[in-house]
Design an enzyme around this catalytic site. Structure first.
Site, mmCIF file in Angstrom:
data_model
loop_
_atom_site.group_PDB
_atom_site.id
_atom_site.type_symbol
_atom_site.label_atom_id
_atom_site.label_comp_id
_atom_site.label_asym_id
_atom_site.label_seq_id
_atom_site.Cartn_x
_atom_site.Cartn_y
_atom_site.Cartn_z
ATOM 1 N N LYS A 58 54.078 88.135 91.300
ATOM 2 C CA LYS A 58 54.766 87.712 92.500
ATOM 3 C C LYS A 58 53.732 86.352 92.893
ATOM 4 C CE LYS A 58 57.046 90.127 91.907
ATOM 5 N NZ LYS A 58 57.166 91.375 90.956
ATOM 6 N N GLY A 188 64.645 91.060 76.294
ATOM 7 C CA GLY A 188 64.602 92.104 77.460
ATOM 8 C C GLY A 188 65.469 91.369 78.564
ATOM 9 N N ALA A 189 66.649 91.398 78.914
ATOM 10 C CA ALA A 189 66.928 90.858 80.296
ATOM 11 C C ALA A 189 66.759 91.939 81.372
ATOM 12 C CB ALA A 189 68.309 90.339 80.406
ATOM 13 N N VAL A 245 67.371 92.148 68.620
ATOM 14 C CA VAL A 245 66.141 91.340 67.849
ATOM 15 C C VAL A 245 65.790 92.326 66.432
ATOM 16 C CG1 VAL A 245 63.898 90.789 67.990
ATOM 17 C CG2 VAL A 245 65.303 90.282 69.924
ATOM 18 N N ALA A 276 59.636 92.009 76.423
ATOM 19 C CA ALA A 276 59.814 92.809 77.845
ATOM 20 C C ALA A 276 61.099 93.772 77.911
ATOM 21 C CB ALA A 276 59.854 91.947 79.056
ATOM 22 N N GLY A 278 60.723 97.176 78.312
ATOM 23 C CA GLY A 278 60.611 98.598 79.056
ATOM 24 C C GLY A 278 59.059 98.977 79.216
ATOM 25 N N ALA A 327 56.185 100.842 91.950
ATOM 26 C CA ALA A 327 54.930 100.877 92.710
ATOM 27 C C ALA A 327 55.112 101.712 94.301
ATOM 28 C CB ALA A 327 54.160 99.586 93.179
ATOM 29 N N HIS A 451 69.049 85.821 116.200
ATOM 30 C CA HIS A 451 69.938 84.657 115.905
ATOM 31 C C HIS A 451 69.205 83.319 115.854
ATOM 32 C CE1 HIS A 451 73.269 81.944 114.925
ATOM 33 N NE2 HIS A 451 72.749 81.133 115.891
HETATM 34 P P1 FAD Z 1 49.638 102.500 87.140
HETATM 35 O O1 FAD Z 1 49.769 101.225 87.985
HETATM 36 O O2 FAD Z 1 49.945 102.318 85.763
HETATM 37 O O3 FAD Z 1 48.166 102.999 87.241
HETATM 38 C C1 FAD Z 1 47.544 103.907 86.295
HETATM 39 C C2 FAD Z 1 46.151 103.897 86.387
HETATM 40 O O4 FAD Z 1 45.617 105.182 85.747
HETATM 41 C C3 FAD Z 1 45.405 102.969 85.698
HETATM 42 O O5 FAD Z 1 44.531 102.032 86.280
HETATM 43 C C4 FAD Z 1 45.186 103.360 84.250
HETATM 44 O O6 FAD Z 1 43.967 102.747 83.814
HETATM 45 C C5 FAD Z 1 44.712 104.900 84.889
HETATM 46 N N1 FAD Z 1 44.540 105.649 83.847
HETATM 47 C C6 FAD Z 1 45.412 106.057 82.577
HETATM 48 N N2 FAD Z 1 44.923 107.254 82.064
HETATM 49 C C7 FAD Z 1 43.823 107.495 82.451
HETATM 50 C C8 FAD Z 1 42.730 108.595 82.177
HETATM 51 N N3 FAD Z 1 42.900 109.308 81.343
HETATM 52 N N4 FAD Z 1 41.664 108.232 82.932
HETATM 53 C C9 FAD Z 1 41.260 107.555 83.984
HETATM 54 N N5 FAD Z 1 42.272 106.845 84.407
HETATM 55 C C10 FAD Z 1 43.518 106.708 83.742
HETATM 56 N N6 FAD Z 1 56.738 97.521 90.833
HETATM 57 C C11 FAD Z 1 57.214 97.407 91.821
HETATM 58 O O7 FAD Z 1 57.497 98.302 92.808
HETATM 59 N N7 FAD Z 1 57.544 95.887 92.292
HETATM 60 C C12 FAD Z 1 57.099 94.958 91.581
HETATM 61 O O8 FAD Z 1 57.225 93.679 91.956
HETATM 62 C C13 FAD Z 1 56.478 95.169 90.485
HETATM 63 N N8 FAD Z 1 56.323 94.180 89.380
HETATM 64 C C14 FAD Z 1 55.747 94.365 88.216
HETATM 65 C C15 FAD Z 1 55.705 93.440 87.432
HETATM 66 C C16 FAD Z 1 55.070 93.578 86.186
HETATM 67 C C17 FAD Z 1 54.901 92.417 84.991
HETATM 68 C C18 FAD Z 1 54.936 95.028 85.729
HETATM 69 C C19 FAD Z 1 54.420 95.205 84.350
HETATM 70 C C20 FAD Z 1 55.243 96.073 86.429
HETATM 71 C C21 FAD Z 1 55.604 95.672 87.468
HETATM 72 N N9 FAD Z 1 55.814 96.896 88.738
HETATM 73 C C22 FAD Z 1 56.486 96.557 89.900
HETATM 74 C C23 FAD Z 1 55.884 98.294 88.343
HETATM 75 C C24 FAD Z 1 54.560 98.827 88.813
HETATM 76 O O9 FAD Z 1 53.561 98.079 88.428
HETATM 77 C C25 FAD Z 1 54.376 100.179 88.421
HETATM 78 O O10 FAD Z 1 55.510 101.053 88.999
HETATM 79 C C26 FAD Z 1 53.257 100.891 89.134
HETATM 80 O O11 FAD Z 1 52.028 100.167 89.004
HETATM 81 C C27 FAD Z 1 52.925 102.172 88.777
HETATM 82 O O12 FAD Z 1 51.948 102.755 89.626
HETATM 83 P P2 FAD Z 1 51.038 104.027 89.114
HETATM 84 O O13 FAD Z 1 49.974 104.452 90.159
HETATM 85 O O14 FAD Z 1 51.935 105.385 88.668
HETATM 86 O O15 FAD Z 1 50.594 103.524 87.476
HETATM 87 P P1 NAD Z 2 63.709 97.118 81.933
HETATM 88 O O1 NAD Z 2 64.111 98.487 81.590
HETATM 89 O O2 NAD Z 2 63.956 96.600 83.189
HETATM 90 O O3 NAD Z 2 64.331 96.360 80.986
HETATM 91 C C1 NAD Z 2 64.257 96.166 79.562
HETATM 92 C C2 NAD Z 2 65.423 95.324 79.020
HETATM 93 O O4 NAD Z 2 65.397 95.257 77.397
HETATM 94 C C3 NAD Z 2 66.645 96.158 78.908
HETATM 95 O O5 NAD Z 2 67.589 95.713 79.669
HETATM 96 C C4 NAD Z 2 66.988 96.827 77.576
HETATM 97 O O6 NAD Z 2 68.328 96.745 77.227
HETATM 98 C C5 NAD Z 2 66.430 95.554 76.893
HETATM 99 N N1 NAD Z 2 65.883 95.940 75.550
HETATM 100 C C6 NAD Z 2 65.365 96.806 74.971
HETATM 101 N N2 NAD Z 2 65.158 96.836 73.726
HETATM 102 C C7 NAD Z 2 65.603 95.877 73.297
HETATM 103 C C8 NAD Z 2 65.668 94.853 71.976
HETATM 104 N N3 NAD Z 2 65.249 95.626 71.089
HETATM 105 N N4 NAD Z 2 66.339 93.749 72.063
HETATM 106 C C9 NAD Z 2 66.808 93.273 73.286
HETATM 107 N N5 NAD Z 2 66.695 93.597 74.242
HETATM 108 C C10 NAD Z 2 65.998 94.998 74.439
HETATM 109 O O7 NAD Z 2 62.164 97.055 81.608
HETATM 110 P P2 NAD Z 2 61.004 96.010 82.035
HETATM 111 O O8 NAD Z 2 61.681 94.743 82.294
HETATM 112 O O9 NAD Z 2 60.167 95.768 80.866
HETATM 113 O O10 NAD Z 2 60.397 96.576 83.156
HETATM 114 C C11 NAD Z 2 59.574 97.666 83.067
HETATM 115 C C12 NAD Z 2 59.391 98.385 84.165
HETATM 116 O O11 NAD Z 2 58.655 97.854 85.252
HETATM 117 C C13 NAD Z 2 60.857 98.664 84.983
HETATM 118 O O12 NAD Z 2 61.214 99.985 84.967
HETATM 119 C C14 NAD Z 2 60.600 98.124 86.377
HETATM 120 O O13 NAD Z 2 61.368 99.053 87.294
HETATM 121 C C15 NAD Z 2 59.185 97.946 86.417
HETATM 122 N N6 NAD Z 2 59.017 96.469 87.069
HETATM 123 C C16 NAD Z 2 59.696 96.548 88.296
HETATM 124 C C17 NAD Z 2 59.612 95.070 88.632
HETATM 125 C C18 NAD Z 2 60.114 94.888 90.349
HETATM 126 O O14 NAD Z 2 60.094 96.037 90.949
HETATM 127 N N7 NAD Z 2 60.430 93.730 90.626
HETATM 128 C C19 NAD Z 2 59.317 93.937 88.310
HETATM 129 C C20 NAD Z 2 58.766 94.151 86.855
HETATM 130 C C21 NAD Z 2 58.698 95.333 86.500
#
Ligand code: FAD
Ligand code: NAD
Length: 479
Positions: A58, A188-189, A245, A276, A278, A327, A451
């Site tokens: 963000k 990945g879109a 791909v 990206a 998944g 999150a 408003h």
């Molecule tokens: P995580 O945040 O993955 O935390 C898990 C923690 O456990 C990590 O610190 C890890 O190191 C630790 N851990 C793992 N195994 C062990 C172990 N054996 N011992 C000790 N520690 C361990 N979600 C949203 O809702 N809004 C968004 O805008 C958004 N944007 C995103 C953008 C990106 C680029 C990405 C990659 C993800 C985004 N997400 C977003 C998804 C969001 O980050 C996750 O859904 C969220 O972080 C999951 O929370 P969690 O606590 O389950 O796991």
């Molecule tokens: P995603 O599941 O949202 O999208 C992955 C996309 O990649 C899918 O549309 C899938 O069809 C495509 N794909 C898979 N294999 C492919 C291939 N071989 N060639 C072309 N396309 C392919 O996953 P993401 O974007 O990686 O995000 C992961 C997770 O993180 C999501 O579950 C999302 O909820 C979370 N996240 C959330 C936010 C948010 O809340 N704003 C932001 C970032 C990530």
């Protein structure tokens, strides 16, 4: 020596740290174990979300949007700018500072609530015994009456695209480019592809998104995904559907991607490629064979509706269990679990989890899509409002998008709300509250909205369900 706690949380991401803080607030002697090490080699709480996910993405989305507006949009509103430039290292540095501030803030919150933090890796054994290995190499055994697993998720890797420096990166690499790639490929879109593709597109990259599915954003309401696709195309994002791909080839500073679509085999050359496709649940080295916790067929920890695993007193929350990888979903699960441990009986309402894509315009929704209602054979009414008719959107020179309310035809209860437009990430909370309170569209229609605000779009869409909207041609939409 074994140290005993009431509750041990494994994982300090949003699901884990919310669980740990609430548990301590409820009077439980609580520990939180987290193994995250940041790019400077320093332990850092907050998990994926704070370190490489929600927050840093963000920060880059907000900076890049301001830049794009200054470059492309300010002249329209009478602000003359010339030679606007982006300083990529400064942008990345600011993002890193925000991450550092917030992750330290989580450490301070845990400490001030009396949670004992262990920096290192946990492995769960039988009888809720945890083997902890600290980053300093020291071992310790912990036990607890209740263990909450919140170990999160990790990016899915695909064989045709092995990561390589700044050339082929996952989402973490895409948050740290040192310059703007001239041609950027995104595989990945999904949410990450669209958000990070938007960041670099706004900064000047020519972005091509290759998506395997034939449908764009299939999880969103079709009208919303259509409108979003139109807006992204206008911004210059080249989104190619049905593109699978098959391989990559790195030569010098270029990466060639081969993919197949309905017309056959094709290739594109990029300066960088973001993979990206998944995320998958992360349980590596976490569970000993006799701990009693089972995984489902997709590798998620198997839990019931209240996040209890198959092992007594062991719970699992967040990305490591079924449901959307968001999150806020993990935060609510973490809180539900520790409150249940303390004898309360909250539930998570999985029907009211908001989804947001932080592009511009933003995309946000909660509840059922129109196609889901149709498939289920449910009888419903639709009200929608175009943001082009909003006075506030016009004043802000930001009129793309629409808001749509779906309500039960008999009871008028709101079943789903779908938005695309400026600031809808904030607006969707109004719809979530309405649905949590089981509002009818009429209830929202009878509520007073300030408003001029963008929120009035939600009010008008709710009024439009029964044909009462004031600012659109008064025809009751038939489905
Ligand atoms: P995580 O945040 O993955 O935390 C898990 C923690 O456990 C990590 O610190 C890890 O190191 C630790 N851990 C793992 N195994 C062990 C172990 N054996 N011992 C000790 N520690 C361990 N979600 C949203 O809702 N809004 C968004 O805008 C958004 N944007 C995103 C953008 C990106 C680029 C990405 C990659 C993800 C985004 N997400 C977003 C998804 C969001 O980050 C996750 O859904 C969220 O972080 C999951 O929370 P969690 O606590 O389950 O796991
Ligand atoms: P995603 O599941 O949202 O999208 C992955 C996309 O990649 C899918 O549309 C899938 O069809 C495509 N794909 C898979 N294999 C492919 C291939 N071989 N060639 C072309 N396309 C392919 O996953 P993401 O974007 O990686 O995000 C992961 C997770 O993180 C999501 O579950 C999302 O909820 C979370 N996240 C959330 C936010 C948010 O809340 N704003 C932001 C970032 C990530």
């Amino acid at each position: 020596m074994t140290t005993k706690f009431d509750v041990v949380v494994i994982g300090g991401g949003p699901a884990g740290y919310h669980a740990a803080i609430r548990s301590a607030q409820l009077g439980q002697n609580t520990a939180c174990i987290d193994k995250w090490i940041n790019k400077d080699g320093v332990p850092s709480l907050g998990g994926t979300c704070l370190n490489v996910g929600c927050i840093p993405s963000k920060a880059l989305l907000d900076t890049s949007q301001k830049f794009a507006e200054a470059r492309d949009g300010f002249a329209d509103i009478g602000i003359m700018t010339a030679g606007v430039k982006i300083d990529v290292p400064a942008m990345i540095g600011r993002k890193d500072q925000i991450v550092e501030g917030l992750t330290k803030g989580v450490a301070a919150l845990l400490k001030s609530n009396g949670v004992k933090v262990f920096e290192g890796t946990a492995k769960l054994g039988a009888g809720r015994q945890i083997e902890f290995v600290g980053h300093d190499g020291k071992n310790e055994t912990l036990t607890a009456d209740n263990v909450v697993i919140a170990t999160g998720s990790t990016p899915v890797a695909i064989p045709p695209c092995p990561l390589q420096g700044e050339l082929i990166v996952d989402s973490t690499g895409a948050l740290n480019f040192t310059s703007v790639p001239k041609r950027l490929g995104v595989i990945g879109a999904g949410v990450i592809g669209l958000e990070l593709g938007s960041v670099w597109n706004r900064l000047g990259s020519e972005v091509v998104v290759l998506e395997a599915l034939d449908e764009f954003l299939p999880m969103a309401d079709r009208q919303v995904s259509k409108e979003a696709a139109k807006q992204f195309k206008k911004q210059g994002m080249d989104i190619r559907l049905g593109a699978r791909v098959t391989g990559t080839d790195v030569k010098g500073k270029k990466v060639t991607v081969t993919y197949s679509d309905a017309e056959g085999e094709k290739s594109e050359i990029f300066d960088s490629l973001i993979v990206a496709v998944g995320r998958r649940p992360f349980t590596q080295d976490l569970l000993s064979g006799d701990c009693g916790v089972n995984l489902d067929e997709r590798g998620f920890i198997s839990v019931d509706d209240h996040c209890a695993t198959d092992a007594p007193g062991v719970w699992a929350v967040g990305d490591v269990v079924r449901g959307p990888m968001l999150a806020h979903k993990g935060m609510e699960e973490g809180i539900m679990v520790v409150e249940r441990i303390a004898g309360h009986l909250p539930v998570v309402n999985y029907d009211c989890v908001p989804s947001v894509i932080y592009t511009h315009p933003e995309v946000a929704w909660v509840g059922k899509t129109e196609q889901e209602l149709k498939t289920a054979g449910d009888d419903y009414n639709v009200g929608s409002f175009p943001m082009s008719a909003s006075g506030r959107a016009m004043a802000a020179n930001d009129t793309a998008g629409m808001i749509k309310v779906l309500a039960d035809a008999k009871t008028d209860r709101i079943l789903g709300v779908h938005m695309v437009g400026a600031h809808v990430a904030e607006l969707i909370a109004e719809a979530v509250i309405a649905m949590e309170f089981e509002s009818s569209a009429e209830d929202v229609g009878l509520t007073m909205f300030a408003h001029p605000t963008l929120s009035e779009g939600f009010h008008e869409a709710a009024l439009a369900v029964s044909g009462h909207a004031i600012h659109i041609a008064n025809r009751k939409r038939k489905k």
